[in-house]
Design an enzyme around this catalytic site. Structure first.
Site, PDB file in Angstrom:
ATOM      1  N   GLU A 165       0.821  -1.210   0.000  1.00 46.59           N
ATOM      2  CA  GLU A 165       0.000   0.000   0.000  1.00 46.59           C
ATOM      3  C   GLU A 165       0.856   1.261   0.000  1.00 46.59           C
ATOM      4  OE1 GLU A 165      -3.000  -0.114  -0.738  1.00 46.59           O
ATOM      5  OE2 GLU A 165      -3.452  -2.213  -0.339  1.00 46.59           O
ATOM      6  N   HIS A 201       0.138  -1.878  -9.659  1.00 43.45           N
ATOM      7  CA  HIS A 201       0.231  -3.327  -9.507  1.00 43.45           C
ATOM      8  C   HIS A 201       1.227  -3.903 -10.505  1.00 43.45           C
ATOM      9  CE1 HIS A 201      -3.890  -3.664  -7.359  1.00 43.45           C
ATOM     10  NE2 HIS A 201      -2.898  -3.680  -6.488  1.00 43.45           N
ATOM     11  N   CYS A 225       5.935 -10.603  -7.043  1.00 41.60           N
ATOM     12  CA  CYS A 225       6.398  -9.365  -6.429  1.00 41.60           C
ATOM     13  C   CYS A 225       5.407  -8.905  -5.368  1.00 41.60           C
ATOM     14  CB  CYS A 225       6.521  -8.309  -7.531  1.00 41.60           C
ATOM     15  SG  CYS A 225       6.907  -6.631  -7.000  1.00 41.60           S
TER      16      CYS A 225
END
Length: 294
Positions: free
Chosen positions: A214, A223, A229
């Site tokens: 976040e 994203h 990842c």
């Protein structure tokens, strides 16, 4: 042919080859660790990528964004706990503070805890499963934005209440705003609402993944579609568990473009954290990256 001239030519050729071998361009840190990137598997029904048609954010795309960057007098990450936390949850939040300071190579501070009474009735609901949930957007736009310290680069709320993003969604692990540098993460689902010594590390690993994810969004990183990842989108806990806490080479390139930290110091710090907390899978990945520099 004159043997002297022949030997002289061989000698100069040798010197030329030696010169070029000594001046061969060394690989950058990012190019080096890209060898350890793990390709994403094909998305399956229920996965984030299966339900969302996202496009890869290239480094060039990232560079064009107007985004938050550290500046003198505004370079601290703050965590704002909201709720009633037991001893284990407080320990989890403190370890998350420690981890984020190593992950982002910035100072991270924890603000005094706020009570759940700061959430008005209009920002609460009872889910169909019976637990109380808090509207994530309210936390960002009405609560945190008003409490962001002057020297805060970003402010991340942490609540023990479950979160929902809008009426038609069941829940969300976290949410962040690029524009305001605010975000929120919930502890609720990481331990099924019951944190214990036996599930502590599992919950901690989920929390550090979602929190760094976040905050990564707050720094302008979308994203990830490049590799397995921490910045991969996630719908479920199994999907969160499958994704690494490691940022892939592309996402590290983006992060460092804004934060300008020392790559090897960051990697060493992370390795020490994973070792100390016995997060063995992440320690192994950090060690693999570290081994490339021996």
């Amino acid at each position: 042919m004159n043997p002297g001239k022949f030997n002289s030519s061989i000698f100069y050729l040798f010197i030329l080859l030696l010169f070029f071998s000594c001046h061969k361009k060394e690989k950058s840190y990012i190019e080096t660790i890209s060898l350890n990137d793990v390709q994403l598997s094909k998305a399956r029904p229920g996965d984030w990528r299966y339900a969302h048609d996202e496009k890869i954010q290239t480094f060039e795309d990232f560079q064009k964004l107007k985004k938050i960057k550290p500046e003198p007098g505004k370079n601290t990450i703050y965590l704002q706990p909201v709720g009633e936390f037991n001893t284990l949850q407080k320990k989890e939040i403190e370890l998350t503070r420690e981890y984020l300071s190593k992950y982002f190579q910035l100072e991270v501070k924890i603000l005094p805890v706020l009570p759940n009474s700061v959430f008005p009735k209009s920002a609460r609901r009872i889910s169909k499963y019976g637990q109380e949930q808090i509207l994530a957007g309210y936390v960002l736009d009405s609560l945190l934005i008003k409490r962001k310290p002057e020297d805060a680069l970003v402010l991340m709320g942490i609540t023990e209440k479950d979160l929902f993003p809008k009426p038609e969604w069941n829940y969300v692990f976290g949410m962040a705003s690029y524009e305001t540098g605010t975000g929120v993460t919930s502890l609720y689902r990481f331990s099924d609402g019951n944190l214990s010594a036996s599930n502590f590390n599992e919950s901690l690993e989920r929390l550090i993944k979602i929190s760094s994810h976040e905050i990564g969004h707050m720094f302008g990183i979308s994203h990830c579609l490049n590799a397995n990842c921490v910045m991969n989108g996630t719908n479920t806990l199994p999907e969160t568990d499958f994704h690494f806490a490691r940022a892939c080479s592309l996402c590290q390139l983006k992060l460092n473009a804004s934060l300008r930290y020392d790559h090897q110091k960051r990697l060493t710090d992370l390795k020490q954290f994973f070792e100390k907390q016995h997060l063995n899978s992440e320690l192994s990945r950090a060690q693999q990256d570290f081994n490339l520099f021996k």
